[in-house]
Design an enzyme around this catalytic site. Structure first.
Site, short mmCIF file in Angstrom:
data_model
loop_
_atom_site.label_atom_id
_atom_site.label_comp_id
_atom_site.label_asym_id
_atom_site.label_seq_id
_atom_site.Cartn_x
_atom_site.Cartn_y
_atom_site.Cartn_z
N CYS A 155 0.81 -1.22 0.00
CA CYS A 155 0.00 0.00 0.00
C CYS A 155 0.84 1.27 0.00
O CYS A 155 0.49 2.24 -0.67
CB CYS A 155 -0.98 0.01 1.16
N HIS A 160 -1.34 0.64 7.34
CA HIS A 160 -2.06 0.75 6.08
C HIS A 160 -1.88 2.18 5.58
O HIS A 160 -1.68 3.10 6.38
CB HIS A 160 -3.54 0.41 6.27
N ASP A 167 -8.67 3.82 -1.15
CA ASP A 167 -8.12 2.66 -0.45
C ASP A 167 -8.05 1.54 -1.48
O ASP A 167 -9.05 0.85 -1.73
CB ASP A 167 -9.02 2.28 0.73
#
Length: 171
Positions: free
Chosen positions: A11, A60, A74
């Site tokens: 990510c 994250h 996301d």
């Protein structure tokens, strides 16, 4: 729309690329680094998990963009992207009162241009004790960076905003 680079489990690099993508680059943008207050962070509606159950991420990273309101990208979530910040916060962190304090989300809010300019990763966090990859690495080169490491931004997140404060900032 320009193609969006995505490699599951990477990510921080996905968002580094997305912050430069013409699809998002014209908007006000901030990178949100999320970590648990003391440990992993519990996130719901993630592709890596079973629907209805949280994934415990070490950290994250997502991108928030603002045009007529804040929207969240996301790339590892199941909600699609972008979605309104309110929807993302309520769906990704649906029951904060039931989540133990150590797994409560904390957020670092970093200007996207600063993240792009300074962030770098040697990818060492994704190698096991035997030196083998824990997850398949992205096909692109490592991000060189200038003084902002993954360890730095995770630490900043742990000292950062709580869920309610971030919600207020993005409203």
């Amino acid at each position: 729309m320009s193609p969006i680079l995505h490699q599951p489990f990477w990510c921080e690099e996905n968002i580094w690329h997305l912050a430069q993508n013409p699809t998002t680059a014209a908007n006000e943008r901030v990178v949100l680094v999320i970590a648990g207050a003391e440990a992993e962070v519990a996130c719901w509606h993630q592709k890596a998990g079973i629907d209805g159950n949280p994934v415990l991420w070490d950290y994250h990273v997502v991108l928030a963009t603002r045009t007529d309101g804040w929207r969240i990208w996301d790339l590892d979530g199941r909600l699609g992207h972008p979605v309104s910040a309110r929807t993302w916060l309520q769906t990704t962190f649906p029951h904060p009162e039931l989540v133990p304090a150590r797994y409560q989300p904390r957020f670092a809010v970093i200007a996207a241009d600063d993240y792009v300019r300074r962030f770098g990763s040697d990818r060492s966090h994704m190698r096991g004790p035997d030196g083998l990859w824990l997850q398949t690495p992205p096909p692109w080169d490592e991000i060189a960076g200038h003084g902002m490491t993954l360890k730095d931004v995770i630490g900043e997140a742990r000292r950062g905003l709580g869920l309610a404060d971030l919600g207020a900032k993005l409203s």
